[in-house]
Design an enzyme around this catalytic site. Structure first.
Site, short mmCIF file in Angstrom:
data_model
loop_
_atom_site.label_atom_id
_atom_site.label_comp_id
_atom_site.label_asym_id
_atom_site.label_seq_id
_atom_site.Cartn_x
_atom_site.Cartn_y
_atom_site.Cartn_z
N LYS A 206 10.82 -8.79 -1.99
CA LYS A 206 11.49 -9.88 -2.69
C LYS A 206 12.72 -9.35 -3.44
O LYS A 206 13.80 -9.89 -3.35
CB LYS A 206 10.49 -10.54 -3.65
CG LYS A 206 11.08 -11.69 -4.43
CD LYS A 206 10.04 -12.40 -5.26
CE LYS A 206 10.69 -13.50 -6.08
NZ LYS A 206 9.77 -14.20 -6.97
N GLU A 212 8.62 2.13 -3.56
CA GLU A 212 7.87 2.51 -2.35
C GLU A 212 8.57 1.96 -1.11
O GLU A 212 8.77 2.67 -0.12
CB GLU A 212 6.45 1.94 -2.40
CG GLU A 212 5.56 2.54 -3.47
CD GLU A 212 5.64 1.81 -4.80
OE1 GLU A 212 6.67 1.13 -5.06
OE2 GLU A 212 4.69 1.92 -5.58
N GLY A 268 5.29 -12.88 -5.43
CA GLY A 268 4.92 -11.91 -4.39
C GLY A 268 3.55 -12.20 -3.79
O GLY A 268 3.37 -12.25 -2.57
N ARG A 269 2.55 -12.40 -4.65
CA ARG A 269 1.17 -12.58 -4.15
C ARG A 269 0.92 -13.97 -3.60
O ARG A 269 -0.19 -14.27 -3.16
CB ARG A 269 0.17 -12.19 -5.24
CG ARG A 269 0.40 -12.88 -6.56
CD ARG A 269 -0.40 -12.22 -7.68
NE ARG A 269 -0.12 -12.80 -8.98
CZ ARG A 269 0.88 -12.40 -9.76
NH1 ARG A 269 1.71 -11.46 -9.37
NH2 ARG A 269 1.07 -12.95 -10.95
N GLU A 354 -3.85 -9.42 -10.21
CA GLU A 354 -2.48 -9.39 -10.72
C GLU A 354 -2.20 -10.74 -11.42
O GLU A 354 -1.44 -10.81 -12.37
CB GLU A 354 -1.48 -9.13 -9.59
CG GLU A 354 -0.16 -8.57 -10.11
CD GLU A 354 0.77 -8.09 -9.00
OE1 GLU A 354 1.29 -8.91 -8.25
OE2 GLU A 354 0.99 -6.86 -8.90
N HIS A 385 -25.30 -1.98 3.97
CA HIS A 385 -25.82 -0.62 4.10
C HIS A 385 -25.11 0.34 3.16
O HIS A 385 -25.18 1.56 3.35
CB HIS A 385 -25.71 -0.16 5.56
CG HIS A 385 -26.50 -1.05 6.47
ND1 HIS A 385 -27.83 -0.83 6.74
CD2 HIS A 385 -26.17 -2.20 7.11
CE1 HIS A 385 -28.29 -1.79 7.53
NE2 HIS A 385 -27.29 -2.64 7.76
N LYS A 505 5.71 1.64 -13.43
CA LYS A 505 6.84 1.82 -12.51
C LYS A 505 7.95 2.61 -13.20
O LYS A 505 8.51 3.54 -12.65
CB LYS A 505 7.43 0.45 -12.13
CG LYS A 505 6.71 -0.29 -11.05
CD LYS A 505 7.58 -1.49 -10.64
CE LYS A 505 6.84 -2.49 -9.80
NZ LYS A 505 7.57 -3.73 -9.59
O1 F6P Z 1 3.19 -4.78 -8.04
C1 F6P Z 1 4.20 -5.52 -8.61
C2 F6P Z 1 4.95 -6.32 -7.60
O2 F6P Z 1 6.04 -6.88 -8.26
C3 F6P Z 1 4.12 -7.40 -6.93
O3 F6P Z 1 3.95 -8.53 -7.68
C4 F6P Z 1 4.88 -7.60 -5.67
O4 F6P Z 1 4.15 -8.31 -4.72
C5 F6P Z 1 5.19 -6.18 -5.30
O5 F6P Z 1 5.45 -5.53 -6.52
C6 F6P Z 1 6.31 -5.98 -4.33
O6 F6P Z 1 7.51 -6.45 -4.82
P1 F6P Z 1 8.76 -6.66 -3.86
O7 F6P Z 1 8.41 -7.69 -2.87
O8 F6P Z 1 9.88 -7.08 -4.76
O9 F6P Z 1 9.06 -5.34 -3.19
#
Ligand code: F6P
Length: 541
Positions: A206, A212, A268-269, A354, A385, A505
């Site tokens: 987003k 990452e 995001g979620r 979250e 199990h 972060k």
């Molecule tokens: O973990 C925090 C967060 O902002 C989530 O809410 C989101 O889904 C994720 O990082 C990834 O964010 P982005 O889509 O901006 O890379």
């Protein structure tokens, strides 16, 4: 401090809980032959049997009263009508608009957002069709066969979960992989054995700034460039972006025509049915993707219009509040008896934790009650199990959500009957247990008998649907989304922000710089400083 606990209905629930503590599910079923019938509701293809919960009519009456006292209906309506319900980020939370029929009108700041949503879906469908038809070509002229989604959190978990859940409906000649972790192993393993000239990377973020995702995106670009040679333009067809940040996408080298946008009001979620779902659409095709959206929408409509007493997400949400706040149950186990839902618990962890892992109310007051529970789980029958023993005979109260389907996607031999028998059996065993008298009747020795007693009284929901399809999956996800919203409304918290993730972060970026800068002065706590020094020493820095 929040005043929730001071309300009459909360106090009434507390005294009701005290008088209810010793009541056993066995007794409740014995006294009421119609209990299962009375405590079963159906909507959007799902049947929820909540009769194996530690509740009676009074509990439900009080819980619905609590929902009304907390203005659940008006808050729900505010969310559906595009009001700024995400107050700390001054945004609407309008994921329901992503699956609204094309002729709906949902206004944000006076503008109907539905046409834009539909336009994005149309562009996604064109891209998905090209790829599925083998007409999207790589730098060597060979068709794209490998799709690698790079994203994390909401930009990963929804697509991973749904592509796994719906693999039965997927285009098998395409290979779908997911990279999320900044651990280089994730990328290296994901591209192992793939031809770069047949590989398309979907960079899903987003913000297009997430550490990452951007680290993995740069590694992907380097991997392709190494294979394709010097011409930077050659690798352009190998990237598409799913984002709200056009400038960052362009700066990375992805042209706007290969970008699929979405709106700030998509969290995001809550984003798997926005452009973030492109990998799902490529896998199952635009038509099935639309069926999934229709499933979401059917549950949205149920949540929006059914009376609270008949409302699946409301009932599930209120039951979670009942256990979290009155029984001090810290966790909920999610147990899908469908192997393709194996990533569903992981998906739910972000959605629930979250969203509802919050310690202050909407107006910033500390809460003095528990908010979001820990969600966890594994598919049945595997979990039986490993950890079920603790649910059966341990000391914690662990409400369970059992999810199962009448029909198998792969009917072989007796598998489906055995699978379904197991889900029913587990819920029965958890609820009814086995008394000492029953154990003794089996001739078990006095020493061994206590070990074989199962206290029972462990609550569970039975969530059944006919078949795992794009539509039933969409409805299931929406069910949990709205259950999360119901809980958040009772707790008076914002389920749409996630400020808690920010501190970690920021610290990670600072520490990464410190690790890479020789002789830097460290100003963390002693343990953190020592960990940084240990790492640098081990790396010979
Ligand atoms: O973990 C925090 C967060 O902002 C989530 O809410 C989101 O889904 C994720 O990082 C990834 O964010 P982005 O889509 O901006 O890379």
């Amino acid at each position: 401090m929040s005043t929730l606990r001071e309300t009459g209905v909360w106090k009434a629930l507390h005294s009701h809980y005290l008088s209810f503590q010793r009541i056993q599910l066995r007794g409740l079923f014995a006294r009421d032959k119609k209990r299962a019938e009375r405590y079963t509701v159906e909507a959007a293809g799902w049947r929820l049997d909540y009769s194996k919960h530690r509740i009676n009519d009074k509990t439900l009456k009080l819980l619905f009263e609590l929902a009304r006292e907390c203005s659940l209906e008006s808050r729900r309506d505010a969310m559906f009508s595009g009001k700024e319900v995400n107050t700390t980020e001054q945004r609407a939370a309008l994921h329901i608009a992503l699956r609204a029929p094309a002729d709906s009108v949902i206004n944000v700041a006076g503008v109907n957002v539905v046409p834009e949503v539909q336009a994005i879906l149309k562009r996604m469908a064109e891209c998905a069709e090209l790829i599925r038809a083998g007409e999207w070509k790589g730098y060597s002229g060979r068709p794209i066969r490998n799709i690698v989604n790079i994203g994390i959190g909401g930009s990963d978990l929804g697509p991973v979960m749904a592509c796994g859940a719906l693999c039965h409906y997927g285009e098998r000649k395409l290979r779908l992989r997911f990279v999320s972790n900044v651990d280089g192993t994730d990328f290296v393993e994901a591209v192992h054995g793939l031809r770069p000239d047949e590989t398309l990377f979907i960079i899903a973020s987003k913000t297009f700034t997430t550490l990452e995702t951007m680290t993995n995106a740069h590694t992907a670009r380097h991997w392709l460039q190494t294979a394709a040679g010097r011409d930077r333009k050659a690798i352009t067809p190998h990237f598409v972006a799913l984002s709200t940040n056009e400038k960052a996408v362009n700066d990375f080298g992805i042209p706007s025509k290969q970008m699929f946008g979405f709106q700030e009001w998509v969290g995001g979620r809550y984003s798997m049915d926005s452009a973030i779902g492109l990998s799902i659409m490529i896998a199952i095709g635009p038509e099935a993707f639309c069926e999934m959206l229709a499933g979401f929408h059917a549950m949205d409509e149920h949540f929006r219009s059914a009376p609270l007493e008949q409302n699946l997400p409301v009932i599930m949400g209120l039951l979670n509040v009942w256990y979290a706040d009155f029984f001090d149950a810290g966790t909920v186990a999610v147990l899908p008896y469908a192997h393709s839902l194996k990533r569903f618990p992981a998906y739910l962890q972000q959605l629930t934790m979250e969203s509802n892992g919050k310690h202050v109310t909407l107006d910033g007051k500390s809460v003095d009650y528990h908010t979001g529970s820990v969600f966890w789980g594994e598919p049945g029958t595997n979990g039986q199990h490993s950890f079920y023993q603790l649910i059966h005979q341990g000391t914690h109260l662990i409400p369970c959500d059992f999810i199962a389907f009448a029909e198998s996607l792969n009917p072989v031999g007796r598998h489906q009957d055995l699978l379904f028998a197991n889900v029913i059996a587990q819920a029965e065993a958890l609820a009814m247990g086995k008394t000492l008298t029953e154990v003794q009747k089996e001739g078990v020795s006095a020493e061994l008998a206590p070990h074989k007693v199962m206290k029972g009284n462990q609550p569970s929901s039975l969530l059944f649907a006919k078949r795992l399809t794009p539509t039933s999956l969409g409805a299931l996800v929406a069910l949990y989304e709205h259950s999360v919203f119901t809980q958040a409304t009772i707790w008076d918290i914002n389920p749409f922000d996630q400020w808690g993730v920010e501190l970690g972060k920021r610290l990670a970026s600072r520490i990464a710089e410190e690790i890479e800068t020789p002789d830097v002065t460290l100003a963390h706590d002693a343990s953190t400083n020592a960990s940084i020094r240990w790492y640098c020493y081990m790396r010979g820095q």
